[in-house]
Design an enzyme around this catalytic site. Structure first.
Site, short mmCIF file in Angstrom:
data_model
loop_
_atom_site.label_atom_id
_atom_site.label_comp_id
_atom_site.label_asym_id
_atom_site.label_seq_id
_atom_site.Cartn_x
_atom_site.Cartn_y
_atom_site.Cartn_z
NE ARG A 135 -4.23 -1.48 0.15
CZ ARG A 135 -4.36 -2.51 -0.70
NH1 ARG A 135 -3.45 -2.73 -1.61
NH2 ARG A 135 -5.43 -3.28 -0.65
CG HIS A 176 -3.05 -0.76 -6.92
ND1 HIS A 176 -3.49 -0.13 -5.77
CD2 HIS A 176 -3.16 -2.09 -6.65
CE1 HIS A 176 -3.85 -1.03 -4.87
NE2 HIS A 176 -3.66 -2.24 -5.39
P1 NDP Z 1 -2.02 -11.68 4.60
O1 NDP Z 1 -3.05 -11.09 5.49
O2 NDP Z 1 -2.17 -13.08 4.14
O3 NDP Z 1 -0.58 -11.57 5.31
C1 NDP Z 1 -0.13 -10.45 5.96
C2 NDP Z 1 1.25 -10.73 6.53
O4 NDP Z 1 1.77 -9.54 7.11
C3 NDP Z 1 1.24 -11.79 7.64
O5 NDP Z 1 2.37 -12.60 7.54
C4 NDP Z 1 1.30 -10.94 8.91
O6 NDP Z 1 1.92 -11.59 10.01
C5 NDP Z 1 2.18 -9.82 8.44
N1 NDP Z 1 1.98 -8.64 9.30
C6 NDP Z 1 0.87 -7.94 9.52
N2 NDP Z 1 1.08 -6.92 10.37
C7 NDP Z 1 2.37 -7.02 10.72
C8 NDP Z 1 3.19 -6.26 11.57
N3 NDP Z 1 2.73 -5.21 12.26
N4 NDP Z 1 4.48 -6.62 11.70
C9 NDP Z 1 4.96 -7.69 11.00
N5 NDP Z 1 4.23 -8.46 10.18
C10 NDP Z 1 2.95 -8.11 10.03
O7 NDP Z 1 -1.89 -10.69 3.37
P2 NDP Z 1 -1.58 -11.02 1.85
O8 NDP Z 1 -0.27 -11.70 1.77
O9 NDP Z 1 -2.75 -11.67 1.21
O10 NDP Z 1 -1.50 -9.54 1.24
C11 NDP Z 1 -0.62 -8.58 1.76
C12 NDP Z 1 -0.98 -7.20 1.26
O11 NDP Z 1 -0.64 -7.08 -0.12
C13 NDP Z 1 -2.48 -6.86 1.25
O12 NDP Z 1 -2.93 -6.47 2.54
C14 NDP Z 1 -2.56 -5.72 0.26
O13 NDP Z 1 -2.34 -4.50 0.92
C15 NDP Z 1 -1.40 -6.00 -0.69
N6 NDP Z 1 -1.87 -6.41 -2.02
C16 NDP Z 1 -1.48 -5.64 -3.09
C17 NDP Z 1 -1.86 -6.00 -4.35
C18 NDP Z 1 -1.40 -5.23 -5.53
O14 NDP Z 1 -1.87 -5.48 -6.65
N7 NDP Z 1 -0.47 -4.31 -5.37
C19 NDP Z 1 -2.70 -7.17 -4.61
C20 NDP Z 1 -3.03 -7.90 -3.43
C21 NDP Z 1 -2.62 -7.51 -2.17
P3 NDP Z 1 1.31 -12.91 10.68
O15 NDP Z 1 1.51 -13.99 9.64
O16 NDP Z 1 2.13 -13.10 11.87
O17 NDP Z 1 -0.13 -12.59 10.93
C1 OXD Z 2 -5.63 -6.00 -3.12
C2 OXD Z 2 -5.18 -5.07 -4.11
O1 OXD Z 2 -5.62 -5.69 -1.93
O2 OXD Z 2 -5.49 -5.25 -5.31
O3 OXD Z 2 -6.04 -7.11 -3.53
O4 OXD Z 2 -4.45 -4.15 -3.80
#
Ligand code: NDP
Ligand code: OXD
Length: 308
Positions: free
Chosen positions: A223, A271
């Site tokens: 993000r 994006h």
């Molecule tokens: P998940 O919810 O599956 O995983 C999030 C990960 O981040 C987990 O491992 C979590 O830890 C870790 N995390 C969260 N908060 C913290 C913190 N404060 N400190 C350390 N680690 C933390 O998310 P996804 O992998 O599915 O997606 C990640 C992000 O990617 C989405 O939220 C979105 O913003 C972005 N995204 C962007 C896209 C794009 O096209 N650019 C498309 C899709 C997603 P734990 O495992 O311990 O809970």
């Molecule tokens: C998502 C994104 O969160 O597209 O899936 O950014």
């Protein structure tokens, strides 16, 4: 049952029609066509307007057209009902492609070679093999774990960091609330795949950049609000960071006057690292809504208190 769909893109008609074909038992309506708000059971949304969802008094669940739910939680008047995110094999595949492509581009100094070609200069660049290149992944969720596994398969030396303990074969996993110094010290290419929460907002800042090896590369596919933009420009100026690849921005679309567009060491993508289209996302959303209606377990159900 009725579903309302909110997204600002022109693709919303495609979304509505496709969801309708997948969910014949549910009446799928565009937000602007919804006359009786009390009749709506589900809202399927991307960046809904603040205060908008609370008008649907009988809403049972909100579906994010995205893996992240920050755009839903941003609504201060959000009703306290389940929020289901959208994930799936195709979304993971697309992010895998994006991360591997841009890690390889940075690793093999592709921007330098493209610049040399523009000047018709023959300048072979010798880069170390991937086995001697250290990549750090922030966030080991669905996307971070998959990217880590595939970068490892390409030969990179991969570390990852999450809040809780993870074990991934071949990946050096760190955990904890604070980004470990050791993790940053070894991240020559840092990839951000964290969700946006109060804890992670502004995390990509000067203090963090200073802990990376000098001349590191940054990839932010999570993000825009993770990144302090002025800190990135300063780190590129000083050489602490060599380059950045950014898919997400504080303001999207990125304004035409924004300095990132023309910066020689920044690659901007719109994006679309892992865009959710109706074909891949629709099937996931339909399956999750059916699970919800049946009362089955939904792996994509989020923890709204935790923020992801
Ligand atoms: P998940 O919810 O599956 O995983 C999030 C990960 O981040 C987990 O491992 C979590 O830890 C870790 N995390 C969260 N908060 C913290 C913190 N404060 N400190 C350390 N680690 C933390 O998310 P996804 O992998 O599915 O997606 C990640 C992000 O990617 C989405 O939220 C979105 O913003 C972005 N995204 C962007 C896209 C794009 O096209 N650019 C498309 C899709 C997603 P734990 O495992 O311990 O809970
Ligand atoms: C998502 C994104 O969160 O597209 O899936 O950014």
């Amino acid at each position: 049952m009725k579903l309302v769909l909110y997204l600002q893109s022109k693709r919303r008609v495609w979304w509505r029609d496709h969801l309708q074909s997948l969910l014949p038992e549910i009446d799928c309506l565009l937000w602007e066509d919804c006359a009786d708000k009390n009749a709506i059971d589900f809202a399927v949304v991307w960046r809904p307007p603040a205060g908008g969802l609370r008008q649907f008094k009988n809403l049972q669940a909100i579906v994010s057209i995205g893996a992240g739910i920050d755009h839903v939680l941003a609504d201060p008047e959000l009703p306290e009902i389940p929020v289901i995110r959208t994930t799936g094999a195709e979304l993971t595949q697309r992010m895998r492609e994006y991360v591997c492509l841009h890690v390889l581009r940075i690793h093999r100094q592709c921007s330098d070679m493209e610049a040399a070609q523009r000047e018709q200069r023959w300048r072979p660049v010798i880069t170390p093999p991937a086995t001697r290149r250290q990549v750090g992944i922030m966030g080991l969720g669905k996307l971070g774990t998959d990217a880590a596994i595939h970068l490892t398969q390409l030969g990179f030396s991969v570390s990852g960091w999450a809040r809780s303990k993870h074990t991934i074969a071949g990946v050096n996993c760190y955990h904890g609330e604070q980004v470990p110094e050791d993790f940053l010290k070894r991240s020559e290419i840092l990839v951000c795949l964290l969700p946006l929460t109060p804890d992670t907002r502004n995390m990509l800042n000067t203090n963090l950049f200073e802990q990376l090896p000098s001349g590191a590369g940054l990839i932010n596919a999570a993000r825009g609000e993770h990144l302090v933009e002025s800190d990135l420009l300063a780190a590129l100026e000083s050489g602490q960071l060599a380059n950045a690849t950014l898919d997400v921005f504080r303001k999207e679309p990125l304004p035409s006057t924004h300095p990132f567009w023309t910066h020689p060491n920044i690659v901007v993508t719109p994006h679309n690292a892992s865009l959710i289209d109706p074909l891949s996302g629709g099937a996931e959303i339909a399956a999750n809504l059916r699970r919800f209606i049946r009362g089955d377990l939904i792996a994509d159900l989020t923890d709204t208190k935790r923020g992801y």
